[in-house]
Design a protein around this motif. Structure first.
Motif, mmCIF file in Angstrom:
data_model
loop_
_atom_site.group_PDB
_atom_site.id
_atom_site.type_symbol
_atom_site.label_atom_id
_atom_site.label_comp_id
_atom_site.label_asym_id
_atom_site.label_seq_id
_atom_site.Cartn_x
_atom_site.Cartn_y
_atom_site.Cartn_z
ATOM 1 N N GLN A 97 27.985 41.666 -1.772
ATOM 2 C CA GLN A 97 27.124 41.688 -2.964
ATOM 3 C C GLN A 97 26.753 40.283 -3.422
ATOM 4 O O GLN A 97 25.661 40.055 -3.921
ATOM 5 C CB GLN A 97 27.819 42.428 -4.108
ATOM 6 N N THR A 127 28.483 38.249 -5.802
ATOM 7 C CA THR A 127 28.562 38.207 -7.267
ATOM 8 C C THR A 127 28.513 36.783 -7.805
ATOM 9 O O THR A 127 28.031 36.557 -8.921
ATOM 10 C CB THR A 127 29.851 38.895 -7.750
ATOM 11 N N ARG A 128 28.989 35.807 -7.024
ATOM 12 C CA ARG A 128 28.991 34.431 -7.509
ATOM 13 C C ARG A 128 27.586 33.833 -7.587
ATOM 14 O O ARG A 128 27.395 32.793 -8.219
ATOM 15 C CB ARG A 128 29.885 33.568 -6.617
ATOM 16 N N LYS A 145 25.304 35.306 -9.153
ATOM 17 C CA LYS A 145 24.857 35.713 -10.491
ATOM 18 C C LYS A 145 23.341 35.954 -10.495
ATOM 19 O O LYS A 145 22.570 35.335 -11.242
ATOM 20 C CB LYS A 145 25.246 34.671 -11.534
ATOM 21 N N SER A 146 22.940 36.889 -9.659
ATOM 22 C CA SER A 146 21.512 37.130 -9.451
ATOM 23 C C SER A 146 21.244 38.607 -9.217
ATOM 24 O O SER A 146 22.083 39.332 -8.678
ATOM 25 C CB SER A 146 21.031 36.323 -8.237
ATOM 26 N N LYS A 147 20.067 39.041 -9.592
ATOM 27 C CA LYS A 147 19.624 40.399 -9.272
ATOM 28 C C LYS A 147 19.210 40.506 -7.805
ATOM 29 O O LYS A 147 19.125 41.591 -7.259
ATOM 30 C CB LYS A 147 18.448 40.792 -10.178
ATOM 31 N N LYS A 188 22.373 38.686 -2.100
ATOM 32 C CA LYS A 188 22.723 37.321 -1.698
ATOM 33 C C LYS A 188 21.992 36.832 -0.463
ATOM 34 O O LYS A 188 21.394 35.742 -0.474
ATOM 35 C CB LYS A 188 24.236 37.204 -1.480
ATOM 36 N N ASP A 192 27.236 30.581 -3.730
ATOM 37 C CA ASP A 192 26.782 30.374 -5.103
ATOM 38 C C ASP A 192 25.547 29.475 -5.090
ATOM 39 O O ASP A 192 25.091 29.030 -4.030
ATOM 40 C CB ASP A 192 27.891 29.793 -5.982
ATOM 41 N N ARG A 193 25.001 29.214 -6.277
ATOM 42 C CA ARG A 193 23.758 28.443 -6.343
ATOM 43 C C ARG A 193 23.971 26.982 -5.937
ATOM 44 O O ARG A 193 23.032 26.332 -5.477
ATOM 45 C CB ARG A 193 23.183 28.494 -7.767
#
Length: 460
Positions: free
Chosen positions: A13, A15-16, A18-20, A23, A229-230
């Motif tokens: 998914q 989750t890190r 933090k996006s709709k 990944k 992550d970003r």
């Protein structure tokens, strides 16, 4: 050479992030991460390519299309569990399977081929792609025995303090003997901190069976970067951008400031073209030889001919010919076709229109839904009035015509070849070739008007 298969893990998914957005669909240099991986591995002459999907499965299918086979991991129970989902497709096959992560967009086909070659030469049951990390925090560690052979891989969360000092890390990319892979996966347990079925546990199982375990350490650590992550996404973008820019500079393209130039991985640029700072070249754009692009120019999925100059402008999904001058501050919108030796000047917008060779719209014009012939001059402020509030209509301007400044061509309308439109005209009817059309009110001058107006105001 054995049959080759590939499994791409793309079910997490993320989750890190933090996006709709799922990944592996986050773009790096304009292309989703998982697409980078698929494009690279597809050059290895595979029999089958299986992508494991989970969260956002439909979006991944939309992106990758029918070139891959999909397997659904409904519950995310670890990498070993993910690969097991490919058993229906690959479980009975003989050959080699390369397993890759869909969030490692920097890995190259050359590294994959080197991994495969070592795997075949050593006749190993599994070959692990490893790398040396100055800071191995978060990575699985490669544990070797006294003879230097790979004994097992331990995840960071499960590693002892001594094992965490190891700097050779697992990149998450492997070559397996396909039969050994699926037989061993059935023996993998989930007795670990995460309660998951780890794919690296297959290595320890095969090692305990006395099988040959090999490792190939890539000299390019950057290729192994996994994006979770970003921050990592930004790092992948930086590395990919540098890689692409260096490639084109070595091919004979001058990039004045590589740090401020962004080029898609699918773009093609000809020799002796100069790219100035602030330029963005996206999608499948193709740029010819001897062009000057920028500064501060955006080209999106467009074809640009040779010896063309585009300054401080946007070109989107269009075709531009040879020796064209565009800008500064022009906007070429989708489905435009600009011929050779055309000039599109400052503050000119072109949309879904064709320009014949040698035509000019030098400044302050809107040309939409139009067919402009050859050697046409569109004066300052020329407008094709293409929209009636419900539908768009076509304007045709014949070759050799001269459209005076501040003229409105109200579509649908046709101006014949070599016709003249007087400045300030609003043309609502067709104009024959070689005619002069004047469509403006006759000038009326009222002398002493201002004084009369003042006198009238004073009377009140």
């Amino acid at each position: 050479m054995s049959n080759r298969y590939a499994v791409i893990l793309a079910a997490g998914q993320g989750t890190r992030m933090k996006s709709k957005l799922y990944k592996v669909l986050h773009p790096v240099c304009g292309k989703p991460m998982v697409q980078h991986v698929v494009d690279q591995v597809s050059s290895l002459k595979l029999e089958k390519l299986v992508t494991i999907v989970g969260h956002g499965a439909e979006k991944v299918r939309e992106q990758l299309g029918d070139d891959v086979i999909y397997a659904l991991q409904e519950e995310q129970l670890g990498t070993g569990h993910a690969v097991m989902q490919a058993e229906a497709t690959l479980g009975d096959k003989e050959g080699i399977t390369i397993v890759l992560c869909g969030d490692t967009p920097l890995i190259t086909a050359e590294t994959m081929q080197a991994l495969l070659t070592q795997h075949e030469e050593e006749q190993a049951k599994v070959t692990v792609l490893t790398a040396h990390a100055e800071d191995p925090t978060g990575y699985g560690r490669i544990v070797r025995n006294d003879n230097g052979l790979v004994e097992r891989i331990v995840e960071h969360k499960d590693a002892t303090d001594e094992e965490r000092l190891i700097q050779e890390i697992n990149t998450g990319t492997y070559c397996f003997d396909n039969s050994a892979l699926f037989q061993s996966l059935k023996k993998v347990g989930n007795d670990n901190v995460q309660g998951e079925y780890y794919l690296p546990d297959v290595i320890e199982i095969l090692q305990q069976q006395g099988e040959n375990i090999a490792a190939f350490q890539t000299p390019i650590f950057d290729e192994t970067l996994g994006v979770n992550d970003r921050v990592a996404l930004s790092e992948a973008e930086r590395i990919m951008k540098s890689r692409i820019n260096q490639h084109w500079m070595r091919q004979g393209v001058t990039i004045v400031d590589p740090t401020s130039t962004y080029i898609s991985s699918d773009a093609v640029i000809g020799q002796d073209t100069v790219i100035y700072p602030g330029t963005i070249i996206e999608g499948t754009s193709q740029i010819g030889d001897d062009c000057m692009i920028g500064p501060h120019t955006e080209i999106i999925s467009s074809t640009i001919g040779n010896e063309t100059t585009i300054k401080q402008s946007v070109v989107h999904d269009s075709e531009i010919g040879n020796s064209v001058s565009i800008g500064p501050f022009s906007h070429i919108r989708p489905l435009s076709d600009i011929g050779n030796d055309v000039k599109i000047g400052n503050f000119v917008e072109v949309k879904k229109s064709t320009f014949g060779h040698g035509s000019k719209a030098s400044h302050l014009s809107y040309i939409g839904d139009a067919e402009i012939g050859e050697n046409v001059n569109l004066g300052c402020g020329s407008i094709t009035v293409n929209y009636d509030g419900q539908n768009k209509h076509l304007t045709k301007v014949g070759s050799g015509s001269f459209i005076g400044c501040n003229s409105n061509l109200v579509a649908p309308v046709t101006v014949g070849e070599n016709a003249y439109i007087a400045a300030g005209s609003t043309i609502t009817e067709d104009v024959p070739g070689e005619a002069l059309s004047i469509a403006r009110a006759r000038q009326t001058t009222k002398e002493n008007y201002v004084q009369k107006l003042k006198d009238k105001m004073n009377e009140n």
